[in-house]
Scaffold this motif. Sequence first.
Motif, short mmCIF file in Angstrom:
data_model
loop_
_atom_site.label_atom_id
_atom_site.label_comp_id
_atom_site.label_asym_id
_atom_site.label_seq_id
_atom_site.Cartn_x
_atom_site.Cartn_y
_atom_site.Cartn_z
N UNK A 127 -55.84 -0.88 10.49
CA UNK A 127 -56.18 -1.27 11.85
C UNK A 127 -55.17 -2.26 12.43
N UNK A 128 -54.68 -1.93 13.64
CA UNK A 128 -53.71 -2.74 14.38
C UNK A 128 -52.31 -2.74 13.75
N UNK A 129 -52.06 -1.73 12.94
CA UNK A 129 -50.72 -1.55 12.38
C UNK A 129 -49.77 -1.01 13.46
N UNK A 130 -48.57 -1.51 13.47
CA UNK A 130 -47.54 -0.99 14.36
C UNK A 130 -46.85 0.18 13.66
N UNK A 131 -46.72 1.33 14.37
CA UNK A 131 -46.11 2.53 13.80
C UNK A 131 -45.10 3.10 14.79
N UNK A 132 -44.04 3.65 14.26
CA UNK A 132 -42.94 4.17 15.09
C UNK A 132 -42.53 5.57 14.64
N UNK A 147 -37.47 6.76 20.93
CA UNK A 147 -38.51 6.18 20.08
C UNK A 147 -39.86 6.17 20.79
N UNK A 148 -40.92 6.19 19.98
CA UNK A 148 -42.29 6.01 20.43
C UNK A 148 -42.99 5.12 19.41
N UNK A 149 -43.85 4.23 19.88
CA UNK A 149 -44.59 3.38 18.95
C UNK A 149 -46.01 3.16 19.45
N UNK A 150 -46.90 2.79 18.52
CA UNK A 150 -48.28 2.46 18.88
C UNK A 150 -48.76 1.31 18.02
N UNK A 151 -49.81 0.65 18.48
CA UNK A 151 -50.60 -0.23 17.64
C UNK A 151 -51.84 0.56 17.25
N UNK A 152 -51.87 1.03 16.01
CA UNK A 152 -52.95 1.91 15.57
C UNK A 152 -54.28 1.16 15.59
N UNK A 153 -55.28 1.81 16.15
CA UNK A 153 -56.64 1.26 16.15
C UNK A 153 -57.48 2.05 15.17
N UNK A 158 -52.64 9.40 12.60
CA UNK A 158 -52.01 9.23 13.91
C UNK A 158 -50.82 10.18 14.05
N UNK A 159 -50.80 10.86 15.19
CA UNK A 159 -49.67 11.73 15.52
C UNK A 159 -48.82 11.05 16.59
N UNK A 182 -47.77 -1.69 7.93
CA UNK A 182 -49.15 -1.88 7.44
C UNK A 182 -49.27 -2.89 6.31
N UNK A 183 -48.14 -3.17 5.66
CA UNK A 183 -48.17 -4.04 4.49
C UNK A 183 -48.22 -3.28 3.18
#
Length: 204
Positions: A127-132, A147-153, A158-159, A182-183
């Motif tokens: 939750x709230x991981x940044x992904x690119x 590039x595209x990125x999100x803060x995963x909820x 995730x696509x 994500x760590x």
Amino acid sequence: DTAHIATNQINETLIKDAFVGDFTDATVTASDYILHGDATDSGNTKKDTVQGILDLVPAGAFETGAAVRRDADQTGIVTATATKIVLDVEIYDLGGDWDSTTNDRFNVPATGEYIVCGTLVWGSSVDQTRMWVYIFVNGSASERTLSTSINASGTGKWNLTVSGILQLTAADYVEMWGRQDSGSNKAAEGSTTLGSSLSIHRLS
């Protein structure tokens, strides 16, 4: 007698209908002629062959492109590290420009504009991981990087999709990369239908 026809008194619709009605269907060949207005000569009517028009299209523009995908999950994508996504299955490769033997990348055969579309499927998230997802030219970030990125909820799948038109030069190469913060290690999903994939095609 065009000398006695007043300006704007020609009915273009009737002329068009007359032309359409008076001519029969025929198969166009490369040696047939086409009338056109010459922009370099005040719009004066000129003629050229169909082949002459076709010769304006850059050689190979419609025969250069590839679509590839990831077969199985690519595991062990380390946190906070940009990682190349190995796309190991060719869906099609029109000009043989996808290097599936050594580098898993698209080798640009000719200078031009290319449309690139990528999808990176992250199998899970924190939750709230940044992904690119990135499209890199020549292996690293540059002014041509997409590039595209999100803060995963949440923690689900995730696509991420990325697309754009790039001005590429012969001998450039194009790859898809990903990153997640994500760590812990994560995986890019592979699948025959809905997994990570990339397509690229020359436009001009």
